[in-house]
Scaffold this active site. Structure first.
Site, PDB file in Angstrom:
ATOM      1  N   GLU A  56      11.170  28.143  40.831  1.00 49.47           N
ATOM      2  CA  GLU A  56      12.323  27.952  40.060  1.00 49.47           C
ATOM      3  C   GLU A  56      11.873  26.962  38.837  1.00 49.47           C
ATOM      4  OE1 GLU A  56      17.006  26.613  41.313  1.00 49.47           O
ATOM      5  OE2 GLU A  56      15.162  25.242  42.104  1.00 49.47           O
TER       6      GLU A  56
ATOM      7  N   LYS B 212      16.144  35.117  33.285  1.00 50.93           N
ATOM      8  CA  LYS B 212      14.617  34.793  34.111  1.00 50.93           C
ATOM      9  C   LYS B 212      13.410  35.762  33.851  1.00 50.93           C
ATOM     10  CE  LYS B 212      17.434  32.656  37.798  1.00 50.93           C
ATOM     11  NZ  LYS B 212      18.689  32.729  37.082  1.00 50.93           N
TER      12      LYS B 212
ATOM     13  N   LYS C 143      18.350  39.948  42.834  1.00 45.21           N
ATOM     14  CA  LYS C 143      18.646  38.697  41.833  1.00 45.21           C
ATOM     15  C   LYS C 143      18.400  37.477  42.262  1.00 45.21           C
ATOM     16  CE  LYS C 143      23.558  38.413  42.027  1.00 45.21           C
ATOM     17  NZ  LYS C 143      24.582  38.196  41.359  1.00 45.21           N
TER      18      LYS C 143
ATOM     19  N   GLY D  81      29.224  47.887  43.081  1.00 49.02           N
ATOM     20  CA  GLY D  81      29.734  46.924  44.190  1.00 49.02           C
ATOM     21  C   GLY D  81      29.582  45.484  43.717  1.00 49.02           C
TER      22      GLY D  81
ATOM     23  N   GLU E 220      27.894  49.736  51.778  1.00 52.13           N
ATOM     24  CA  GLU E 220      29.267  50.668  52.221  1.00 52.13           C
ATOM     25  C   GLU E 220      30.430  49.685  51.898  1.00 52.13           C
ATOM     26  OE1 GLU E 220      31.070  53.069  55.929  1.00 52.13           O
ATOM     27  OE2 GLU E 220      29.736  50.987  56.249  1.00 52.13           O
TER      28      GLU E 220
ATOM     29  N   SER F 189      19.801  43.174  32.498  1.00 53.19           N
ATOM     30  CA  SER F 189      18.685  42.063  32.768  1.00 53.19           C
ATOM     31  C   SER F 189      19.130  40.741  32.779  1.00 53.19           C
ATOM     32  CB  SER F 189      17.617  42.363  31.575  1.00 53.19           C
ATOM     33  OG  SER F 189      16.269  41.672  31.938  1.00 53.19           O
TER      34      SER F 189
ATOM     35  N   ASN G  47      23.292  32.786  34.017  1.00 54.72           N
ATOM     36  CA  ASN G  47      24.143  32.928  35.085  1.00 54.72           C
ATOM     37  C   ASN G  47      25.538  33.278  34.750  1.00 54.72           C
ATOM     38  OD1 ASN G  47      22.288  31.552  37.379  1.00 54.72           O
ATOM     39  ND2 ASN G  47      21.971  30.535  35.452  1.00 54.72           N
TER      40      ASN G  47
END
Length: 600
Positions: free
Chosen positions: A534, A401, A358, A281, A307, A398, A439
């Site tokens: 980050e 990062k 993620k 999903g 769901e 993967s 990204n």
């Protein structure tokens, strides 16, 4: 060949012009005064000429094109028809042995016929274009070099909606020149001024996706009422709604060359097979499902913990691929028994593992143990299930990062890569592959939806640091390269995707602001500082890694070194850690498993 009534009318017109060319050729041959005996020759031979040209023009299929859209291809068709008619006329005249027939007429007549028939078509198209432009076309400025503008004009040919009024070129030397009767009115940097001077509120970007000219045009149009459009991408032409220019999107400004897929190999891998996708999903998982369905999978087993996400996917795939058997499970990859039950029931030939946490800051501060349970143990469960059910291939999604990770999320994904390599040793019949990429534009949790929402609220747009950069690719491109890597990969390999050039996040924010029709004065950008874990720059290879090329230009294989983890020890530690382990203990243990992990 039977012609429709409209084609018969056009044929009659052409034959009248052919006959006119026949008499003009005689007229020119005899210096504007045809002797009486040659008038008789012309009359006798003219029916054969008309017969030959009828046959030649019909065989060349000259009457299939619509005259309002005549171009070079149709002109070549006309030349072929006239040449065929001329050859047949010559053959008939020679076979009939017409006495003293002036053979120069046989050379002059087709040339004159070509001029007359070509002129008739040119006049028809000119009238049609002026009628369309006068009644329907909105003024449109084309932005691009002359070659790009030529392609755009060809695509707009016959459009009743748009009337090109000029071109704005990024090449100064092209200013003042024209193409297809459309003049280069100025430099692309003067886009807003040119549009205002010629009453055009719409500009069509004709350059290649991702070209600097597109981004420059966006900045030049800022603050003006000019709407930027572009032509649909090749894949969009396949959709019924892609009928002409559309609004510029972020993907057009950061565009990349289309992915070249081994279509035959992928069709062989998926056609008639059962495929399981975890995290189906999500942004990448759902696109994987779309692509797999497109390649003819007989049964697609979709599993996701959400769901609502699995419901949305079910509705979409049932409508788009009614012939495919889709099975939609709400399931958590952290529950191995549930995964085993699903796999035993359907015996998938290929498993794609896209389920993961993620979001870096969320996993860094309060949910580190959740990252380990889902990203590491969930991957272990999915990998083992693939081997136990006899799947031919297992592909884990993967991230960049995972390279020299400075945060828990990245370290958990690197450990997941190592776990997949360790599991691979126990199931030699299954090819285990991991795929790293950066990204993805528009994916859930990415900066694009965040920036879009902030712009809609009136700003400010928040960027963590003015120098932070990231690699970006589109969701379809990422999914297609994952499929390609899954097809090519050998067990234990880690694939690295070609992410192109990194993009400054602040430039991304500026482009989104301009695309919204606003300026940075209206929607300011504010800097909030780097978040926990980050990095300013993401990497695709670790310090101790190199890569090798593959037959595919956008895929490389990372050459990793170092020991593989003790899987049972990993499972034991995570289970003993409980629901809320001490943060220092978790990070210290993670550093022991992932030697390149350097927490910040």
């Amino acid at each position: 060949m039977r012609l429709p009534r409209s084609a018969l009318v056009l044929l009659a017109l052409d034959l009248a012009l052919v006959l006119l060319a026949w008499w003009i050729a005689f007229w020119l041959r005899f210096n504007l005064d045809i002797p009486e005996e040659f008038v008789q020759l012309a009359v006798i031979a003219s029916p054969w000429c008309l017969f030959a040209y009828t046959l030649g023009l019909t065989l060349a299929r000259v009457y299939r094109p619509v005259w309002s859209y005549i171009g070079l291809p149709e002109l070549r068709q006309l030349v072929a028809g006239i040449m065929l008619g001329a050859l047949l006329t010559t053959a008939i005249v020679l076979m009939l042995r017409v006495p003293a027939f002036p053979r120069s007429v046989l050379l002059l007549q087709p040339l004159i016929a070509l001029v007359l028939l070509g002129a008739a078509r040119a006049a028809w198209r000119t009238v049609a274009e002026r009628r369309v432009g006068a009644h329907f076309g909105r003024p449109l400025l084309i932005v691009g070099s002359l070659p790009d503008a030529s392609d755009a004009l060809r695509a707009l040919k016959g459009s009743q909606q748009w009337q090109p009024v000029g071109i704005a070129s990024p090449i100064p030397a092209e200013v003042g020149r024209s193409i297809q009767n459309v003049r280069v009115l100025g430099h692309a940097a003067d886009l807003a001024r040119i549009c205002e001077a010629h009453g055009a509120e719409v500009a069509l970007l004709a350059g290649a996706p991702g070209s600097p000219e597109r981004r420059e045009a966006l900045m030049n149009a800022s603050g003006s009422p000019v709407t930027l459009l572009t032509m649909p991408r090749p894949d969009e032409w396949l959709r019924t709604e892609a009928t002409g220019p559309r609004r510029v999107e972020l993907e057009d400004l950061l565009g990349r060359t289309p992915v070249q897929l081994d279509v035959a190999g992928l069709a062989e891998l998926f056609s008639g097979q059962t495929v399981l996708v975890t995290g189906a999903g999500g942004s990448i998982g759902s696109e994987l499902c779309r692509q797999i369905a497109r390649f003819g999978a007989a049964r697609l087993v979709c599993a996701d913990v959400s769901e609502f996400a699995i419901y949305q996917l079910e509705q979409e795939l049932r409508a788009a691929h009614p012939q495919m058997e889709g099975l939609y499970y709400t399931a958590n990859v952290r529950e191995p028994e549930r995964l085993q039950a699903i796999a035993r029931a359907h015996r998938p030939a290929v498993v794609f593992h896209a389920a993961a946490y993620k979001h870096v800051p969320l996993m860094e501060e309060l949910n580190a143990i959740e990252a380990l349970r889902t990203n590491v143990l969930g991957t272990l469960h999915a990998a083992r299930v693939a081997g136990e059910c006899g799947a031919r291939r297992f592909v884990m999604i993967s991230t960049d990062k995972a390279v020299n990770p400075t945060n828990v999320m990245g370290a958990s994904k690197r450990l997941a890569e190592l776990v997949v390599q360790a599991v691979a040793a126990g199931y030699p019949q299954t090819q285990y592959v991991s795929v790293r990429f950066g990204n993805v534009l528009g994916s859930s949790g990415s900066v694009v939806p965040l920036f879009t929402a902030q712009i809609a609220r009136g700003g400010p747009v928040t960027v963590t640091h003015p120098d932070i950069v990231r690699y970006f690719m589109t969701i379809p491109e990422a999914a297609q390269l994952v499929l390609q890597a899954g097809l090519m990969g050998r067990s234990g390999q880690i694939f690295v995707l070609d992410m192109g050039e990194p993009v400054k996040i602040v430039e991304l924010a500026r482009m989104l602001i301009r695309l919204s029709g606003k300026t940075e004065q209206e929607i300011p950008i504010s800097y909030t500082g780097l978040r926990p874990g980050e990095k300013l720059y993401e990497e695709l290879l670790a310090d101790n890694e190199t890569s090798e090329p593959t037959p595919h230009p956008k895929l490389r294989v990372a050459k990793t070194t170092g020991p593989l983890p003790d899987i049972e020890a990993v499972v034991s530690w995570v289970e003993r850690a409980g629901a809320a382990p001490a943060d220092t203990d978790l990070r210290q243990w993670l550093r022991g498993q992932v030697t390149e992990y350097a927490a910040r």
